[in-house]
Design an enzyme around this catalytic site. Structure first.
Site, PDB file in Angstrom:
ATOM      1  N   SER A  38       2.957  -1.385  -5.263  1.00 18.40           N
ATOM      2  CA  SER A  38       1.981  -1.931  -4.361  1.00 18.40           C
ATOM      3  C   SER A  38       0.656  -1.118  -4.429  1.00 18.40           C
ATOM      4  O   SER A  38      -0.324  -1.635  -3.835  1.00 18.40           O
ATOM      5  CB  SER A  38       2.639  -2.094  -3.112  1.00 18.40           C
ATOM      6  OG  SER A  38       3.183  -0.961  -2.525  1.00 18.40           O
ATOM      7  N   ASP A 328      -1.991  -1.134   6.607  1.00 17.51           N
ATOM      8  CA  ASP A 328      -0.803  -1.687   7.297  1.00 17.51           C
ATOM      9  C   ASP A 328       0.090  -0.491   7.618  1.00 17.51           C
ATOM     10  O   ASP A 328      -0.547   0.634   7.694  1.00 17.51           O
ATOM     11  CB  ASP A 328      -0.053  -2.793   6.541  1.00 17.51           C
ATOM     12  CG  ASP A 328       0.479  -2.319   5.178  1.00 17.51           C
ATOM     13  OD1 ASP A 328       0.696  -1.160   4.895  1.00 17.51           O
ATOM     14  OD2 ASP A 328       0.619  -3.353   4.107  1.00 17.51           O
ATOM     15  N   HIS A 331       0.773   0.925   3.784  1.00 17.02           N
ATOM     16  CA  HIS A 331      -0.125   1.099   2.568  1.00 17.02           C
ATOM     17  C   HIS A 331      -1.737   1.739   3.021  1.00 17.02           C
ATOM     18  O   HIS A 331      -2.032   1.240   4.369  1.00 17.02           O
ATOM     19  CB  HIS A 331      -0.383  -0.276   2.007  1.00 17.02           C
ATOM     20  CG  HIS A 331       0.799  -1.222   1.343  1.00 17.02           C
ATOM     21  ND1 HIS A 331       1.535  -1.725   2.019  1.00 17.02           N
ATOM     22  CD2 HIS A 331       1.301  -0.424   0.251  1.00 17.02           C
ATOM     23  CE1 HIS A 331       2.449  -2.250   1.358  1.00 17.02           C
ATOM     24  NE2 HIS A 331       2.428  -1.204   0.053  1.00 17.02           N
TER      25      HIS A 331
END
Length: 353
Positions: A38, A328, A331
């Site tokens: 990610s 978040d 991340h």
């Protein structure tokens, strides 16, 4: 003009000169080709059946047009900033996004998938794209490139491209530290060695397919991400140093593996990217980087939300993500990614220029 002010301007000029020199030599890189999780997924997870998605607000609030592209951030990623600095597109396309033509993908492409890892079991946990499949997509990409550009041009693009691998954190956070299967099979040092074996194989696989300029990103101190702080039972709110030690162990063995790869792979250069010390520097001195909050993410309460949980608490999303190290609970924010990209451009990337 004060001496302090003069020093400031001199340092600024030196920094700009260094970056200009990097960009001036950027013609040596034909494309940016990305593998990983990610941290570098440009939206491939949008096109597969998985809960690990970021194609909805508040993700993308600072991306061009405020679009949630599937990037797990408020804006662009490290790879986007690197691409732009190399005089390539300002954002790297996701391979599975068929709105991009092969001409666009010829300048850069991301095969990455949020939630994946070096361990194939990690990818299975959230039904995402394993690294082995990313390499298969790379083969498919090459065939498309040859049909569109001709074999000679396609081979030149592949050989002169810059390759980035950013992967490994999920193997610990989503897999080894949560589920009982791998700990029953491997001690922590054994699991690190197991992952390094997969990292080595992935680089060799990319090399066999033509990769020559390769950056492999080490693990950041993932014990300091907001979710790890929240779940730290011994010292709630503090970095989980046990987790960080795993990152340090992995990085040390990764560097040894990279040294061996450079000895084995004729004509290739594999470079280690030290994100651990970059991120640790921010955690230790956040104000030096303009951050006001390093302990919480921008979305929701900032303590545990990621992916769909961020969407459930949009009204709590912070007003200025640039003040947060994390967007978040896992991340980094776009601004953190830009700082990391700047360091890569000034240091590791010079090897290829």
């Amino acid at each position: 003009m004060s001496s302090e002010r003069l020093c400031y301007w001199l340092l600024l000029l030196v920094a700009r000169f260094s970056l200009s020199a990097t960009i001036a030599a950027a013609g040596k890189v034909s494309a940016l080709i990305v593998f990983g999780d990610s941290t570098v997924d440009a939206g491939n997870n949008n096109f597969i059946s998985t809960i690990a998605k970021a194609n909805f607000p508040p993700y993308g609030i600072d991306f061009d047009g405020g679009v949630a592209t599937g990037r797990f951030s408020n804006g662009r990623l490290v790879t986007d900033f690197v691409s732009e600095a190399l005089r390539l597109p300002s954002s790297v396309p996701a391979y599975l996004d068929r709105s991009y033509t092969i001409d666009q993908l010829a300048m850069g492409v991301s095969f990455a998938s949020g939630g994946t890892g070096l361990d194939h079991l990690t990818a299975k946990l959230t039904s995402v794209i394993p690294l082995s499949q990313q390499l298969e997509y790379f083969k498919e990409y090459q065939e498309r490139l040859k049909r569109a550009k001709g074999e000679s041009v396609a081979n030149k693009i592949i050989t002169e491209a810059l390759y980035i691998f950013s992967i490994g954190t999920n193997d610990f956070i989503l897999n080894y530290l949560v589920l009982p299967l791998r700990p029953a099979q491997y001690t922590a040092p054994e699991y690190v060695a197991y992952l390094i074996g997969h990292a080595d194989a992935a680089v060799r696989g990319a090399y066999d397919l033509g990769a020559r300029k390769i950056l492999f990103v080490g693990l950041a101190p993932f014990g300091c991400v907001p979710a790890a702080r929240t779940l730290n039972r011994d010292e709630p709110g503090e970095c989980n140093e046990e987790y960080n030690q795993l990152a340090i162990k992995f990085n040390a063995e990764l560097q040894e593996a990279i040294s061996k790869l450079n000895g084995d792979l004729a004509g290739a250069q594999v470079v280690y990217i030290d994100t651990y010390n970059m991120a640790s520097g921010i955690v230790a001195n956040p104000l030096d980087y303009g951050f006001e909050n390093i302990e919480q993410g921008c979305c929701g309460t900032g303590l545990i939300e990621t992916s769909v949980l961020c969407a459930m608490d949009q009204q709590l999303t912070c007003q200025d993500a640039d003040k947060y190290m994390f967007f978040d609970s896992v991340h980094p924010s776009e601004r953190t990614y830009s700082i990391v990209a700047d360091q890569i451009l000034k240091t590791a990337l010079q090897v290829f220029m």
